[in-house]
Structures are given as C-alpha cells and as structure tokens.
Design a protein around this motif. Structure first.
Motif, PDB file in Angstrom:
ATOM      1  N   VAL A  15       0.851  -1.188   0.000  1.00  0.00           N
ATOM      2  CA  VAL A  15       0.000   0.000   0.000  1.00  0.00           C
ATOM      3  C   VAL A  15       0.890   1.243   0.000  1.00  0.00           C
ATOM      4  N   ALA A  16       0.488   2.262  -0.754  1.00  0.00           N
ATOM      5  CA  ALA A  16       1.140   3.571  -0.726  1.00  0.00           C
ATOM      6  C   ALA A  16       0.041   4.633  -0.782  1.00  0.00           C
ATOM      7  N   ILE A  17       0.293   5.769  -0.119  1.00  0.00           N
ATOM      8  CA  ILE A  17      -0.703   6.844  -0.072  1.00  0.00           C
ATOM      9  C   ILE A  17      -0.025   8.141  -0.484  1.00  0.00           C
ATOM     10  N   MET A  18      -0.682   8.880  -1.407  1.00  0.00           N
ATOM     11  CA  MET A  18      -0.162  10.162  -1.874  1.00  0.00           C
ATOM     12  C   MET A  18      -1.265  11.217  -1.870  1.00  0.00           C
ATOM     13  N   ARG A  19      -0.848  12.456  -1.676  1.00  0.00           N
ATOM     14  CA  ARG A  19      -1.743  13.605  -1.800  1.00  0.00           C
ATOM     15  C   ARG A  19      -1.562  14.189  -3.205  1.00  0.00           C
ATOM     16  N   PRO A  20      -2.412  15.146  -3.572  1.00  0.00           N
ATOM     17  CA  PRO A  20      -2.249  15.779  -4.883  1.00  0.00           C
ATOM     18  C   PRO A  20      -0.845  16.364  -5.053  1.00  0.00           C
ATOM     19  N   PHE A  21      -0.418  16.454  -6.298  1.00  0.00           N
ATOM     20  CA  PHE A  21       0.890  16.987  -6.688  1.00  0.00           C
ATOM     21  C   PHE A  21       2.045  16.117  -6.203  1.00  0.00           C
ATOM     22  N   GLY A  22       1.778  14.851  -5.905  1.00  0.00           N
ATOM     23  CA  GLY A  22       2.835  13.900  -5.588  1.00  0.00           C
ATOM     24  C   GLY A  22       3.366  13.922  -4.173  1.00  0.00           C
ATOM     25  N   GLU A  23       2.700  14.643  -3.271  1.00  0.00           N
ATOM     26  CA  GLU A  23       3.153  14.659  -1.872  1.00  0.00           C
ATOM     27  C   GLU A  23       2.910  13.283  -1.258  1.00  0.00           C
ATOM     28  N   ILE A  24       3.966  12.677  -0.749  1.00  0.00           N
ATOM     29  CA  ILE A  24       3.881  11.320  -0.203  1.00  0.00           C
ATOM     30  C   ILE A  24       3.382  11.362   1.237  1.00  0.00           C
ATOM     31  N   VAL A  25       2.282  10.681   1.486  1.00  0.00           N
ATOM     32  CA  VAL A  25       1.752  10.530   2.843  1.00  0.00           C
ATOM     33  C   VAL A  25       2.389   9.314   3.483  1.00  0.00           C
ATOM     34  N   SER A  26       2.507   8.235   2.722  1.00  0.00           N
ATOM     35  CA  SER A  26       3.073   6.995   3.232  1.00  0.00           C
ATOM     36  C   SER A  26       3.822   6.280   2.115  1.00  0.00           C
ATOM     37  N   THR A  27       5.101   6.012   2.340  1.00  0.00           N
ATOM     38  CA  THR A  27       5.849   5.217   1.375  1.00  0.00           C
ATOM     39  C   THR A  27       5.274   3.794   1.375  1.00  0.00           C
ATOM     40  N   PRO A  28       5.541   3.010   0.344  1.00  0.00           N
ATOM     41  CA  PRO A  28       4.956   1.670   0.278  1.00  0.00           C
ATOM     42  C   PRO A  28       5.256   0.828   1.523  1.00  0.00           C
ATOM     43  N   PHE A  29       4.216   0.182   2.003  1.00  0.00           N
ATOM     44  CA  PHE A  29       4.342  -0.717   3.146  1.00  0.00           C
ATOM     45  C   PHE A  29       3.448  -1.919   2.929  1.00  0.00           C
TER      46      PHE A  29
END
Length: 48
Positions: A15-29
């Motif tokens: 799983v990976a989570i990103m906000r708009p414009f590529g801001e990373i919330v969570s790197t893949p885990f």
C-alpha cells in the motif's frame, strides 16, 4: 483528495498513499490480509 494505491497478492498487499501533486503521505508498506491489518489501514486512510 488522497490517492491510495494497493497492489494485492496472495496473503498480503503493498500500500502507498499520496496527496495531490505527488506529496507522499506513506511510502509503500506491506499489510497482511487479516482483520487487524485491514482495520489499521482503514484508520490510517481516514486519518489523512
């Protein structure tokens, strides 16, 4: 709006989570397909 990417495989998912414009919330885990891991993922998604 956040984007959640989930790569599902047998017994576990990445799983990976990103906000708009590529801001990373969570790197893949990795999460296992258990109730506790899935509930933790839902809580993480809802908190962001």
């Amino acid at each position: 709006m956040n984007a959640v990417g989930i790569d599902v495989s047998k017994g576990k998912s990445m799983v990976a989570i990103m906000r708009p414009f590529g801001e990373i919330v969570s790197t893949p885990f990795e999460i296992k397909h258990t109730s506790s891991d899935i509930n933790s993922l839902v809580e993480l998604i809802n908190s962001n």
